[in-house]
Design an enzyme around this catalytic site. Sequence first.
Site, PDB file in Angstrom:
ATOM      1  N   GLU A 185       0.797  -1.273  -0.073  1.00 58.83           N
ATOM      2  CA  GLU A 185       0.028   0.014  -0.080  1.00 58.83           C
ATOM      3  C   GLU A 185       0.779   1.321  -0.096  1.00 58.83           C
ATOM      4  O   GLU A 185       0.682   2.245   0.573  1.00 58.83           O
ATOM      5  CB  GLU A 185      -1.115  -0.020   0.991  1.00 58.83           C
TER       6      GLU A 185
HETATM    7  C1  FAD Z   1       3.309  -9.907  -0.100  1.00 59.57           C
HETATM    8  C2  FAD Z   1       2.959  -8.816  -1.087  1.00 59.57           C
HETATM    9  C3  FAD Z   1       1.815  -8.553  -1.419  1.00 59.57           C
HETATM   10  C4  FAD Z   1       1.535  -7.489  -2.455  1.00 59.57           C
HETATM   11  N1  FAD Z   1       0.281  -7.179  -2.969  1.00 59.57           N
HETATM   12  C5  FAD Z   1       0.071  -6.542  -4.288  1.00 59.57           C
HETATM   13  C6  FAD Z   1      -0.941  -6.526  -4.854  1.00 59.57           C
HETATM   14  O1  FAD Z   1      -2.035  -7.339  -4.293  1.00 59.57           O
HETATM   15  N2  FAD Z   1      -1.123  -5.765  -5.937  1.00 59.57           N
HETATM   16  C7  FAD Z   1      -0.189  -4.972  -6.223  1.00 59.57           C
HETATM   17  O2  FAD Z   1      -0.384  -4.397  -7.425  1.00 59.57           O
HETATM   18  N3  FAD Z   1       1.061  -4.981  -5.396  1.00 59.57           N
HETATM   19  C8  FAD Z   1       1.029  -5.654  -4.387  1.00 59.57           C
HETATM   20  N4  FAD Z   1       2.438  -5.919  -3.732  1.00 59.57           N
HETATM   21  C9  FAD Z   1       3.497  -4.970  -4.315  1.00 59.57           C
HETATM   22  C10 FAD Z   1       3.527  -3.683  -3.245  1.00 59.57           C
HETATM   23  O3  FAD Z   1       2.708  -2.896  -3.430  1.00 59.57           O
HETATM   24  C11 FAD Z   1       5.330  -3.189  -3.707  1.00 59.57           C
HETATM   25  O4  FAD Z   1       6.154  -4.287  -3.387  1.00 59.57           O
HETATM   26  C12 FAD Z   1       5.506  -1.880  -3.059  1.00 59.57           C
HETATM   27  O5  FAD Z   1       4.704  -0.965  -3.621  1.00 59.57           O
HETATM   28  C13 FAD Z   1       6.900  -1.646  -3.239  1.00 59.57           C
HETATM   29  O6  FAD Z   1       7.372  -1.852  -4.562  1.00 59.57           O
HETATM   30  P1  FAD Z   1       8.464  -2.544  -4.760  1.00 59.57           P
HETATM   31  O7  FAD Z   1       8.622  -3.983  -4.247  1.00 59.57           O
HETATM   32  O8  FAD Z   1       9.010  -2.529  -6.286  1.00 59.57           O
HETATM   33  O9  FAD Z   1       9.797  -1.728  -4.092  1.00 59.57           O
HETATM   34  P2  FAD Z   1      10.705  -0.589  -4.685  1.00 59.57           P
HETATM   35  O10 FAD Z   1       9.695   0.555  -5.349  1.00 59.57           O
HETATM   36  O11 FAD Z   1      11.717  -1.107  -5.740  1.00 59.57           O
HETATM   37  O12 FAD Z   1      11.290   0.230  -3.425  1.00 59.57           O
HETATM   38  C14 FAD Z   1      12.461  -0.233  -2.854  1.00 59.57           C
HETATM   39  C15 FAD Z   1      13.003   0.563  -1.817  1.00 59.57           C
HETATM   40  O13 FAD Z   1      13.273   1.799  -2.249  1.00 59.57           O
HETATM   41  C16 FAD Z   1      12.498   2.716  -1.810  1.00 59.57           C
HETATM   42  N5  FAD Z   1      12.058   3.678  -2.740  1.00 59.57           N
HETATM   43  C17 FAD Z   1      11.348   3.632  -3.922  1.00 59.57           C
HETATM   44  N6  FAD Z   1      11.260   4.895  -4.618  1.00 59.57           N
HETATM   45  C18 FAD Z   1      11.506   5.769  -4.016  1.00 59.57           C
HETATM   46  C19 FAD Z   1      11.607   7.092  -4.048  1.00 59.57           C
HETATM   47  N7  FAD Z   1      11.230   7.661  -5.012  1.00 59.57           N
HETATM   48  N8  FAD Z   1      12.132   7.879  -2.731  1.00 59.57           N
HETATM   49  C20 FAD Z   1      12.554   7.275  -1.640  1.00 59.57           C
HETATM   50  N9  FAD Z   1      12.582   5.875  -1.552  1.00 59.57           N
HETATM   51  C21 FAD Z   1      12.284   5.252  -2.491  1.00 59.57           C
HETATM   52  C22 FAD Z   1      11.119   2.027  -1.298  1.00 59.57           C
HETATM   53  O14 FAD Z   1      10.642   2.863   0.008  1.00 59.57           O
HETATM   54  C23 FAD Z   1      11.680   0.692  -0.863  1.00 59.57           C
HETATM   55  O15 FAD Z   1      12.452   1.045   0.730  1.00 59.57           O
HETATM   56  C24 FAD Z   1       2.522  -6.705  -2.716  1.00 59.57           C
HETATM   57  C25 FAD Z   1       3.725  -6.869  -2.247  1.00 59.57           C
HETATM   58  C26 FAD Z   1       4.131  -7.755  -1.432  1.00 59.57           C
HETATM   59  C27 FAD Z   1       5.291  -7.982  -0.847  1.00 59.57           C
END
Ligand code: FAD
Length: 595
Positions: free
Chosen positions: A407
């Site tokens: 979220e």
């Molecule tokens: C168990 C699980 C269930 C999920 N369920 C769903 C679902 O039902 N539907 C769906 O669509 N998604 C789902 N997600 C996805 C989830 O919303 C994302 O994992 C989340 O938004 C983070 O994206 P990412 O994993 O690509 O991390 P990234 O975006 O790669 O982030 C990695 C790190 O970098 C930081 N970061 C990234 N961008 C910035 C920035 N601009 N400034 C500062 N820091 C930054 C983040 O805070 C984090 O610490 C799920 C994830 C998990 C693990």
Amino acid sequence: MTSTPQKTAIKGGEFLIRETPAQDIFIPEDWTEEQRMIAQMCRDFLEQSVFPNLDAIDQMDAGLMPSLLQKAGELGLLGISVPEAYNGIGKDFVTSMLTTEVLGAGHSFAVALSAHTGIGTLPILYYGTEAQKEKYVSKLATGEWKGCYCLTEPGAGSDANSGKTRATLSADGTHYLLNGQKMWITNAGFADVFTVFAKIDADANLSAFIVEKGYEGLSLGAEEHKMGIKGSSTRQVFFNDCKVPVENLLSERGNGFKIAVNILNLGRIKLGGAALGAAKEVINKAINYSNEREQFGRLISKYGAIRQKLAEMAVRTYSSEAATYRASQNIDDATKAYMEGGMDEAMAKLKGTEQFAIEAAIIKVHASEALDYVVDEGVQIYGGMGYSAEAPMDRAYRDARINRIFEGTNEINRLLSVDMMLKRAMKGELALMVAAEKVAGELMSIPDFGGDEPDAFGKLHNYVSGFKKAVLMAAGGAVQKLMEKLSKEQEVILALADMLMETYVAESVLLRVEKLSGQTGDTHLQMALAQTYIYDAADRIHRAGRIAINAFAEGDEKRMMLMGLKRFTKVEEINTVALRKTIADQLISGNRYSF
Ligand SMILES: Cc1cc2nc3c(=O)[nH]c(=O)nc-3n(C[C@H](O)[C@H](O)[C@H](O)COP(=O)(O)OP(=O)(O)OC[C@H]3O[C@@H](n4cnc5c(N)ncnc54)[C@H](O)[C@@H]3O)c2cc1C
């Protein structure tokens, strides 16, 4: 009913520059008989159907999770916020938050349920055509069909609008062909309905599509092996020339990112509610254990080291709860006002939530971090048994961690809370700059020590009003000094976000206890919770303020601001050890979280 007609309407974010009368906020002690019954029904469901099956759920026993969702649907628990016309029971937002909270104690089941009722159902409910709502929402509300939401991709997480999944219209114009890959999709393993975000051709913005499980070209990856919420289905979803009828475009072309953001606003505050339910469950278990475990010939609940942990777990949970329900009622009130202005219900609900998107981001961060604190100390109170996979803290600890990631990560939500505040100020929707200038003027003046000694609530109000000045001063200074460079100074924004969050929660817990004191006689326990939170919040705000100010100010200006910060976060010394003892006494003697 939950709303009071004589309330003054407040806008999202306005808490920073306006006083809120205590009687204007909703507090959990205001639940009606009907709401309590709904909550009890949710609790009974957990006790009877979920808690006895936690191991089987985590082992992903075939068909178990969808059958539990189906059962919840038959009881009406999947349609709390869905209008009766689509087989729901059409309750207001605070009631749906209450069910989210209670069911939030259900580990992986809670995640499956939240994904289904929130991101899996609401995009269609709020943006669907009549035909789409009749076809899909009616079945999602009863649990006959299960829903999921496909936004994230391997290369597009926090930057959700950068997804590569593409949609192209077929030559005969009857359907779109979807091609791409989604990742981390909750409920994917058993979902019947997928809300999928993809760009049409070379569009800059996403569109949204309703995709059914049986559509040609949709396939699933294997279940992800996760740290926690092991019973929640999480898979990749692949689209290979997946044929989606044109009538399954949701809303308009290019409107997908807006849908995604608006649904996430709702998901964020709901996540706060679910985290509260999980936290209360862990506190109860930790109290029970400490009342059974003896060391050195005494129950460990007799030791100050354990008692202060239990008390702090309660302080953070109680304060987070105050903020969550305060904002939830604000959303209901704003929704009602939009509807009275002629807006249709779905749009009014979205606008109401959007209005309080700052508070939703704050609550998401605060509640998920309060829960992480609670589970961490829960493990500690269990000692070695806390580390055992045979005891309940292991699951609680692992399952809690995801809340800081999905979220919108807590970093993204922190950045957003400040960004939204500043944008609203720039647009003239919030008079922040005027308020910040007033505080800057106050910095030059001699503090006024006159007037009568305020009562206990008066003192706490003065502290919170000082916290607001601290935020306005630091944020105003940062904007003035860094101008457009501020958006690149994330460390400063994160510190400002912490100040903002602590201020909102501190005010919420104060207002909760103040309102309660007008309703019941003895609130010394609740006062202890509020005083402890606010006293510690002063330190946290002071620390975050110093980090921010030291990063952007220099010389006399810096000295002046640091002095102002000290003044605005000054609170009378109190004995928080004694306050925590009082709180712990109540928890331990009642053998449960009872605030
Ligand atoms: C168990 C699980 C269930 C999920 N369920 C769903 C679902 O039902 N539907 C769906 O669509 N998604 C789902 N997600 C996805 C989830 O919303 C994302 O994992 C989340 O938004 C983070 O994206 P990412 O994993 O690509 O991390 P990234 O975006 O790669 O982030 C990695 C790190 O970098 C930081 N970061 C990234 N961008 C910035 C920035 N601009 N400034 C500062 N820091 C930054 C983040 O805070 C984090 O610490 C799920 C994830 C998990 C693990």
